[in-house]
Design a protein around this motif. Structure first.
Motif, PDB file in Angstrom:
ATOM      1  N   GLY A   1       0.818  -1.204   0.000  1.00 33.97           N
ATOM      2  CA  GLY A   1       0.000   0.000   0.000  1.00 33.97           C
ATOM      3  C   GLY A   1       0.851   1.254   0.000  1.00 33.97           C
ATOM      4  N   TYR A   2       1.912   1.239   0.797  1.00 31.87           N
ATOM      5  CA  TYR A   2       2.771   2.419   0.843  1.00 31.87           C
ATOM      6  C   TYR A   2       3.566   2.611  -0.434  1.00 31.87           C
ATOM      7  N   ILE A   3       4.003   1.496  -1.042  1.00 34.90           N
ATOM      8  CA  ILE A   3       4.726   1.623  -2.318  1.00 34.90           C
ATOM      9  C   ILE A   3       3.828   2.350  -3.316  1.00 34.90           C
ATOM     10  N   TRP A   4       2.587   1.895  -3.411  1.00 35.97           N
ATOM     11  CA  TRP A   4       1.658   2.515  -4.366  1.00 35.97           C
ATOM     12  C   TRP A   4       1.265   3.924  -3.959  1.00 35.97           C
ATOM     13  N   ASN A   5       1.312   4.188  -2.678  1.00 39.88           N
ATOM     14  CA  ASN A   5       1.080   5.543  -2.215  1.00 39.88           C
ATOM     15  C   ASN A   5       2.054   6.507  -2.897  1.00 39.88           C
ATOM     16  N   PHE A   6       3.327   6.118  -2.911  1.00 42.25           N
ATOM     17  CA  PHE A   6       4.345   6.939  -3.569  1.00 42.25           C
ATOM     18  C   PHE A   6       4.138   6.996  -5.074  1.00 42.25           C
ATOM     19  N   ILE A   7       3.748   5.856  -5.645  1.00 38.30           N
ATOM     20  CA  ILE A   7       3.528   5.814  -7.101  1.00 38.30           C
ATOM     21  C   ILE A   7       2.394   6.764  -7.482  1.00 38.30           C
ATOM     22  N   PHE A   8       1.279   6.673  -6.783  1.00 36.68           N
ATOM     23  CA  PHE A   8       0.137   7.522  -7.131  1.00 36.68           C
ATOM     24  C   PHE A   8       0.410   8.993  -6.825  1.00 36.68           C
TER      25      PHE A   8
END
Lengths: 274, 291
Positions: free
Chosen positions: B120-127
């Protein structure tokens, strides 16, 4: 025509795989840059292999302690779960007592219930009444209890496929049921034990919700909890946070590289039968 | 007599340990949980009142709970469709005598070995950073503002991440199903002149009906219980636009300190998941009879 189709398939698969991997690539890439560089352009290459973010993250996540806690919890949960589940499954499979049938049915039925339905009472009973919060043993105990039904189900299915002539021969030789289990059955169960251990171990390593309800002090944090607390501290220093995420992934990735066959096999068996 | 003694010993040594742990961790909390739903307990104070079935009434009269139930349905439905189509498509491609099948399989599966919190946090940065920066550089307006700050798109972000993760998981199950399709049936259909598409549509898909049922139900239960990604990717936001049922239960109990109400919501979730699982058993049994 056929060859052409194959090339198209390859191209699509490779492009898709690259798309799947982009998040990981960007994550790792930006851990070598400063937060400023990252915000300015997340796609630029780092100027040099700057490891400051990792040093920062190791310190703030208390990496050594949280790694150790995660390892203790996963290993103990997996090992103890294997011992008690394989033993009970053996009796279920070999003795058709009425009580066994009832117990097995109740265990299997309980697999349906989502964790959320025990969550609040568990916190109240173990954390509140018994005062067992911030204790790794509590999390291990609860972890074993939650995974027992699934493991017993898989072990029982496997044991049923082992011919009964085998234990009869052992019993005639004067072996007790207990001895027969440890001497003859346990070695035979190796493939299913590996499968179940991988499944339970992986789940336990990545566990967050249950663990976070019991382990709140920084010296009892697991990697997931440490990552969560590190990333919600409202700082805007993103690059060390990303390094923290990579640190959380590396141990499990190493495990995956060596045991990928078992992991994937475990998933297939676990979900098809479970 | 000797035999009876041996049996009792076996029972105590082999059956009792596992049963004791299971009873104390699963059964007692479950029953105690039902008791909690009949009280107005706040989780802290020693005293509480019996309020009967009031909590269950509140669950259904509470607009925000119904709202989160609706969101869970949307999330679950979309994830089931997208991740199954993608997972099956990859599995079909990979079982078509492709070199490096193992490597592809390992790659697509990777998101599943990592915990939901970290993903979730990885995608937080991606988005928040990568996609917005990408949008600006190619001048694509849709991407310029982060999905996670837009109440209309945050759910889409959750569905994207879930599809990305789940499709690799389902792919593995589909591959296992497709490998078991007998080769002579496929060859027979080839002799009958079936093209690639017809082979998939009329031979392979009907043969893996059971795998499809397993995957669909697995996605349903998984998405209804999704918590980690909901917490780390959107934390229910923005403006509670992605507060799904499991997250809602957690909030009710541990943020609003309404343990009785939270537990009643959990019981409702339990009933939903139980119904889905019962449906699964009937559907797969029926599939077995047909096969």
């Amino acid at each position: 025509m056929k060859k052409k189709g194959k090339w198209i398939t390859y191209t699509i698969l490779i492009l898709l795989l690259i798309a799947f991997m982009v998040p990981f690539y960007l994550l790792v890439l930006n851990t070598f840059k400063t937060t400023q560089e990252f915000v300015l352009d997340p796609f630029s290459l780092p100027k040099f292999l700057n490891l400051d973010n990792y040093k920062d993250a190791i310190e703030k996540m208390n990496f050594k302690v949280s790694f150790r806690n995660t390892a203790i919890i996963s290993l103990s949960t997996t090992l103890l779960n294997t011992v008690v589940s394989s033993m009970i499954a053996y009796v279920f499979s070999r003795k058709n007592w009425k009580i066994n049938k009832i117990l097995f049915m109740v265990l299997v039925a309980s697999m349906v219930a989502p964790f959320q339905v025990y969550m609040i009472p568990l916190v109240k009973l173990y954390g509140g009444t018994l005062g067992l919060s911030n204790n790794l043993a509590t999390v291990i105990y609860v972890g074993i209890g939650i995974t027992i039904p699934f493991s017993v189900f898989l072990y029982e299915g496997f044991l049923n496929s082992i011919p009964r002539e085998l234990d009869e021969a052992a019993l005639i030789d004067g072996c007790s049921m207990e001895k027969t289990f440890f001497k003859i059955f346990l070695p035979l169960m190796k493939p299913i034990i590996v499968t179940v251990m991988v499944f339970v171990g992986l789940g336990s390593w990545n566990e967050y919700l249950m663990t976070s309800l019991f382990l709140t002090k920084s010296e009892t944090r697991t990697l997931s909890i440490a990552a969560f607390t590190f990333l919600t501290n409202k700082s805007a220093d993103y690059s060390p946070m990303m390094a923290g995420l990579v640190l959380g992934i590396i141990p499990i990735l190493i495990f995956y590289l060596f045991g990928q066959k078992h992991i994937i096999e475990g998933v297939v068996q676990g979900s098809v039968k479970g | 007599m000797v035999k009876k003694r041996a049996n009792i010993r076996l029972f105590i040594l082999f059956v009792v340990p596992a049963m004791f742990i299971w009873i104390t961790v699963v059964l007692i909390p479950f029953i105690y949980g039902l008791f909690i739903t009949l009280t107005d307990w706040n989780g802290l104070s020693a005293d509480f009142n019996f309020i009967g079935l009031k909590n269950y009434l509140s669950v259904f009269s509470d607009g925000s709970f119904i709202e989160s139930l609706k969101k869970t349905f949307i999330y679950s439905f979309s994830s089931v469709i997208f991740s199954n189509i993608l997972g099956l498509a990859i599995a079909l491609a990979l079982t078509g005598k492709i070199k490096g099948q193992n490597l592809f399989r390992m790659g697509f599966f990777t998101p599943n070995i990592i915990g939901g919190i970290i993903l979730g946090y990885i995608w937080n940065f991606i988005f928040a950073f990568a996609l917005t920066s990408f949008g600006k550089s190619i001048g694509w307006e849709v991407l310029e503002k982060s999905f996670l700050t837009d109440p209309n798109k945050a759910m889409l972000a959750l569905i994207i991440v879930t599809t990305w993760q789940m499709s690799g998981y389902l792919m593995v199950i589909y591959i296992a199903g497709l490998i078991n399709v007998p080769n002579d049936i496929i060859e027979a259909s080839e002799i009958d002149g079936a093209g690639m598409w017809n082979k998939i549509r009329y031979v392979k898909i009907p043969m893996i009906r059971n795998s499809i049922a397993i995957c669909v139900f697995l996605t349903i239960t998984r998405t209804f219980m999704a918590f980690d990604i909901n917490l780390s990717l959107t934390a229910g936001g923005p403006y509670k636009s992605t507060e799904m049922i499991s997250y809602k239960i957690y909030q009710t109990a541990f943020s609003n300190m309404k343990f009785g109400l939270g537990q009643a919501q959990a019981v409702v979730l339990f009933v939903i998941v139980a119904i889905v699982s019962l449906l699964q058993v009937t559907v797969t049994r029926k599939g077995d009879d047909l096969a």
